[in-house]
Design an enzyme around this catalytic site. Sequence first.
Site, PDB file in Angstrom:
ATOM      1  N   HIS A 137       1.075  -1.249  -0.185  1.00  0.00           N
ATOM      2  CA  HIS A 137       0.288   0.310   0.128  1.00  0.00           C
ATOM      3  C   HIS A 137       0.879   1.087   0.487  1.00  0.00           C
ATOM      4  O   HIS A 137       1.599   0.847   1.246  1.00  0.00           O
ATOM      5  CB  HIS A 137      -0.980   0.016   2.091  1.00  0.00           C
ATOM      6  CG  HIS A 137      -1.851   1.253   1.212  1.00  0.00           C
ATOM      7  ND1 HIS A 137      -1.785   2.094   1.032  1.00  0.00           N
ATOM      8  CD2 HIS A 137      -3.303   0.993   0.898  1.00  0.00           C
ATOM      9  CE1 HIS A 137      -2.584   3.227   1.643  1.00  0.00           C
ATOM     10  NE2 HIS A 137      -3.578   2.557   1.357  1.00  0.00           N
ATOM     11  N   ASP A 215       3.087  -3.786   8.038  1.00  0.00           N
ATOM     12  CA  ASP A 215       1.497  -3.007   7.619  1.00  0.00           C
ATOM     13  C   ASP A 215       1.255  -4.080   8.674  1.00  0.00           C
ATOM     14  O   ASP A 215       0.773  -4.977   6.517  1.00  0.00           O
ATOM     15  CB  ASP A 215       1.675  -2.730   6.572  1.00  0.00           C
ATOM     16  CG  ASP A 215       0.512  -1.768   6.220  1.00  0.00           C
ATOM     17  OD1 ASP A 215      -0.270  -1.628   6.971  1.00  0.00           O
ATOM     18  OD2 ASP A 215       0.358  -1.558   4.654  1.00  0.00           O
ATOM     19  N   GLN A 218      -4.247  -4.989   7.218  1.00  0.00           N
ATOM     20  CA  GLN A 218      -5.601  -5.517   6.317  1.00  0.00           C
ATOM     21  C   GLN A 218      -4.568  -7.246   7.623  1.00  0.00           C
ATOM     22  O   GLN A 218      -5.821  -7.980   7.472  1.00  0.00           O
ATOM     23  CB  GLN A 218      -5.115  -6.394   4.983  1.00  0.00           C
ATOM     24  CG  GLN A 218      -5.171  -4.754   4.024  1.00  0.00           C
ATOM     25  CD  GLN A 218      -6.674  -4.824   4.288  1.00  0.00           C
ATOM     26  OE1 GLN A 218      -8.065  -4.975   4.788  1.00  0.00           O
ATOM     27  NE2 GLN A 218      -7.084  -3.707   3.956  1.00  0.00           N
ATOM     28  N   LYS A 241     -10.606  -0.087  10.378  1.00  0.00           N
ATOM     29  CA  LYS A 241     -10.470  -1.255   9.835  1.00  0.00           C
ATOM     30  C   LYS A 241     -10.561  -2.631  10.863  1.00  0.00           C
ATOM     31  O   LYS A 241     -11.365  -3.650   9.826  1.00  0.00           O
ATOM     32  CB  LYS A 241      -9.487  -1.965   8.743  1.00  0.00           C
ATOM     33  CG  LYS A 241      -8.746  -0.538   7.503  1.00  0.00           C
ATOM     34  CD  LYS A 241      -7.713  -1.423   6.770  1.00  0.00           C
ATOM     35  CE  LYS A 241      -6.876   0.295   6.652  1.00  0.00           C
ATOM     36  NZ  LYS A 241      -8.061  -0.110   5.040  1.00  0.00           N
ATOM     37  N   CYS A 380      -4.666   2.470  -3.614  1.00  0.00           N
ATOM     38  CA  CYS A 380      -3.366   2.829  -3.312  1.00  0.00           C
ATOM     39  C   CYS A 380      -2.812   1.920  -2.845  1.00  0.00           C
ATOM     40  O   CYS A 380      -1.467   1.637  -2.852  1.00  0.00           O
ATOM     41  CB  CYS A 380      -3.407   3.177  -1.615  1.00  0.00           C
ATOM     42  SG  CYS A 380      -4.849   4.813  -1.725  1.00  0.00           S
TER      43      CYS A 380
END
Length: 422
Positions: A137, A215, A218, A241, A380
Amino acid sequence: MGRGYDGFMVVRADTKLDARALRADFPILAQEINGKPLAYLDSAVTAQKPRQMLEAMAQFYETSYANVHRGVYALAERATEGFEGAREKVARFVNAPSSREVIFTRNATEALNLVAYAWGLTNLRPGDLVVVSELEHHSNFVPWQYIAKRTGAGFRMIPLTEGGELDLETLDGFAAEGEIKVVATNLVSNALGTINPVERLSAWAHDQGAIMVVDAAQGAPHRAIDVQALGCDFLAFSAHKMCGPSGVGALWGRRGLLEQMEPFNLGGHMIKKVQFEETTWGELPHKFEAGTSPIAEAVGFGAAVDYLNAIGLDAIEQHEHELLSHALERLGEVPGILLYGPPADRRAGIVSFNMDGVHPHDVAQVLDWEGVAIRAGHHCCQPLMQRLGVAATNRASFYLYTVPEEIDRLAEGLHRVRKVFG
Ligand SMILES: Cc1ncc(COP(=O)(O)O)c(C=O)c1O
């Protein structure tokens, strides 16, 4: 429960969630859009909010709200307890050794910028290398690209295989090009759903003398995370999220690294002593939390963590896995659909696709007429789009409240798109 590869919990067959029952917790899902029941298939961009989380925030505002770590009066102490209690919950959620290592940020993007600026500006120099992946991303790509440029360090990308997974064969080639100082990848790709081998990448990064930045924007909403098992040095994620509010996220970092780092934002609360000649910094985590924090949002974040824990991350993972298999099957039946990404057993509840000859925005528009909300765009992830040779894809993404009938409606909607566009 055992540990799977990459530190994820192995899914137990006896833990099933009842998505139909859970939907009653989400008032927003009860509405119609364009005269059809809403099928919200865009949870990767942001998840919907359960009543329990909304009520926790409202109750905090109604009974316990004040600024934190400032007042000595009872209400301020109550607010501080709520805020720090949320930090404890978030810390336990990722199995952080200490809640002092958890910094509240605005979102995952700010958490990743914090590391890039506060660690990268001091520690990177010409001859060093920052390694990201083609699957990142922009939030875990652009900050590193920028800080590498500012410091004169090199910037490299782990390429993807045809199947949409990181090509680990290329790793050793980077080592010959410079001193690898940072490896930064996501745990789960927002564009393809690929689950990345973070445990292995952490071990490789440490062998090179590099830090490993993960990261988990998700990853955190969808599967149990254990930073100690992953072996990483930093892990970033966003509350919105994972059924929490927008405006708050978290960075977990190893204490030794956080202590050595310069601050990111400067101002109130993050100081120990301010004099005309010099200012010294507060203890962790305060050093990185300048200004008034997202107080009620952090409390909502804690309530979201409670909500997910009560359902069970292994049950959520299993549910999404079943939805994914169903989606791959149903979408595979639609003429002219091109599916991107790895096989179901190595990916999360995200399906990216294109329909031959139809612009992704047109696909999403026709689906919206049917009340089906999916994303169309570059997600993104422009370097990935370049690799796929497309400007955009359609993406359907699932969560604990998604039911198979919504995926059936997506498939039926796609048959309709096919008819409309020929
Ligand atoms: C993999 C990944 N990383 C980072 C982000 C950025 O999250 P936020 O916008 O909450 O900072 C996203 C959001 O879509 C994402 O999917």
